[in-house]
Design an enzyme around this catalytic site. Structure first.
Site, PDB file in Angstrom:
ATOM      1  N   TYR A 174      -2.259  -1.768  10.117  1.00  0.00           N
ATOM      2  CA  TYR A 174      -2.354  -1.982   8.673  1.00  0.00           C
ATOM      3  C   TYR A 174      -1.112  -1.437   7.969  1.00  0.00           C
ATOM      4  O   TYR A 174      -0.511  -2.105   7.119  1.00  0.00           O
ATOM      5  CB  TYR A 174      -3.609  -1.294   8.149  1.00  0.00           C
ATOM      6  CG  TYR A 174      -3.805  -1.399   6.651  1.00  0.00           C
ATOM      7  CD1 TYR A 174      -4.276  -2.572   6.075  1.00  0.00           C
ATOM      8  CD2 TYR A 174      -3.536  -0.315   5.829  1.00  0.00           C
ATOM      9  CE1 TYR A 174      -4.482  -2.667   4.703  1.00  0.00           C
ATOM     10  CE2 TYR A 174      -3.737  -0.393   4.453  1.00  0.00           C
ATOM     11  CZ  TYR A 174      -4.206  -1.568   3.907  1.00  0.00           C
ATOM     12  OH  TYR A 174      -4.401  -1.650   2.547  1.00  0.00           O
ATOM     13  N   SER A 222       0.833  -1.197   0.000  1.00  0.00           N
ATOM     14  CA  SER A 222       0.000   0.000   0.000  1.00  0.00           C
ATOM     15  C   SER A 222       0.866   1.246   0.000  1.00  0.00           C
ATOM     16  O   SER A 222       2.006   1.224   0.486  1.00  0.00           O
ATOM     17  CB  SER A 222      -0.897   0.012   1.244  1.00  0.00           C
ATOM     18  OG  SER A 222      -1.499   1.276   1.451  1.00  0.00           O
TER      19      SER A 222
END
Length: 280
Positions: A184, A171
């Site tokens: 995350y 990400s």
């Protein structure tokens, strides 16, 4: 009609990993402008979390490019999306590819990962392309909010030979950080490091390992992770002022999976992120 600054109608899903079929609008997994050219003809691909979002778009593009595709999903949570994806893949497959396969599995457990690999290898004989895409995300503004049940979900895969390709989904948060998504972001940073290390480890075996680091992409993770107000403005913070669609990310996976497109690339990460500058 969305108000100024809103990208999507306000919406919220109460449970992870989220469902694509109830999203408004549905994410775009295909586009008429995408022209396949047999880049993956004869290849066997396994895509984790392939039932929806980026995973569905990747599966579809792989099928269009000639690959036989297997994907995983969470039984009882993603059944409708998985069956929709299976139908899409049957319609997209090329004549010489084998029928696609949907494998129900919770990849948070090593034994389930091994079962998935065994099932795919038993069906197709090998795995040429592995896409580690399955993910969840939860808000955690403090490290004290991270409990044992929310540790990184990892899995290991075997049965790959020279010329194979592993592609990990990370990400943009791994590069720019995110104060509200500590666990995350940490796992996505670990995936970048893991990608680089594994690439060096496997280079002598002729297996390439790369990653894709999307920015804000319209997938079920969004309404399942954000408030209605945050979902409505999702993606507006990037230079392009909008969220991306899964089909805008999937070609990056095709490029990295295709040996004649990316044979000299390993240990690298592509950045379909709407214009956010990263320097790593």
């Amino acid at each position: 009609m969305a108000s100024q600054g809103e990208q999507f109608p306000p919406q919220r899903q109460e449970k992870q990993p989220g469902k694509e079929h109830v999203m408004d609008p549905n994410p775009q997994f295909s586009a008429p402008e995408y022209k396949p050219s047999n880049k993956l003809q004869g290849k066997i691909a396994l895509v984790t979390g392939g039932d929806s979002g980026i995973g569905r778009a990747v599966c579809n593009c792989f099928a269009l490019e000639g690959a036989t595709v297997a994907f995983t999903y969470v039984k009882g949570e993603e059944d409708k999306d998985a069956m929709d994806t299976l139908r899409i893949l049957r319609e997209s497959k090329t004549p010489d590819a084998k029928d696609p396969m949907a494998v129900a599995a919770d990849l948070g457990y090593d034994r389930n990962c091994m079962k998935v690999v065994d099932e795919v290898v038993n069906a197709y004989g090998r795995i040429d392309i592995l896409v580690n895409n399955a993910a969840e995300q939860y808000k955690a503004a403090s490290v004290e909010d991270i409990d044992e049940e929310r540790l990184e979900r990892v899995h290991a895969l075997k049965h790959m030979k020279e010329g194979s390709s592993i592609i990990n989904t990370t990400s943009v948060n791994a590069y720019k950080g995110n104060a509200k998504w500590l666990d995350y972001t940490a796992t996505k940073g670990a995936i970048v490091s893991y990608t680089r290390g594994l690439a060096l480890h496997l280079v002598d075996r002729g297996i390439r390992v790369n990653g894709v680091a999307p920015g804000p992409i319209w997938t079920p993770l969004t309404p399942a992770s954000f408030s209605e107000e945050e979902t409505a403005k999702f993606g507006s913070q990037v230079p392009m002022k909008r969220a991306g669609q899964p089909i805008e990310v999937a070609p990056s996976f095709v490029f990295l999976a295709c040996n004649h497109c990316s044979s000299y690339i390993t240990g690298q990460v592509l950045h379909p992120n709407g214009g956010t500058i990263v320097n790593a």
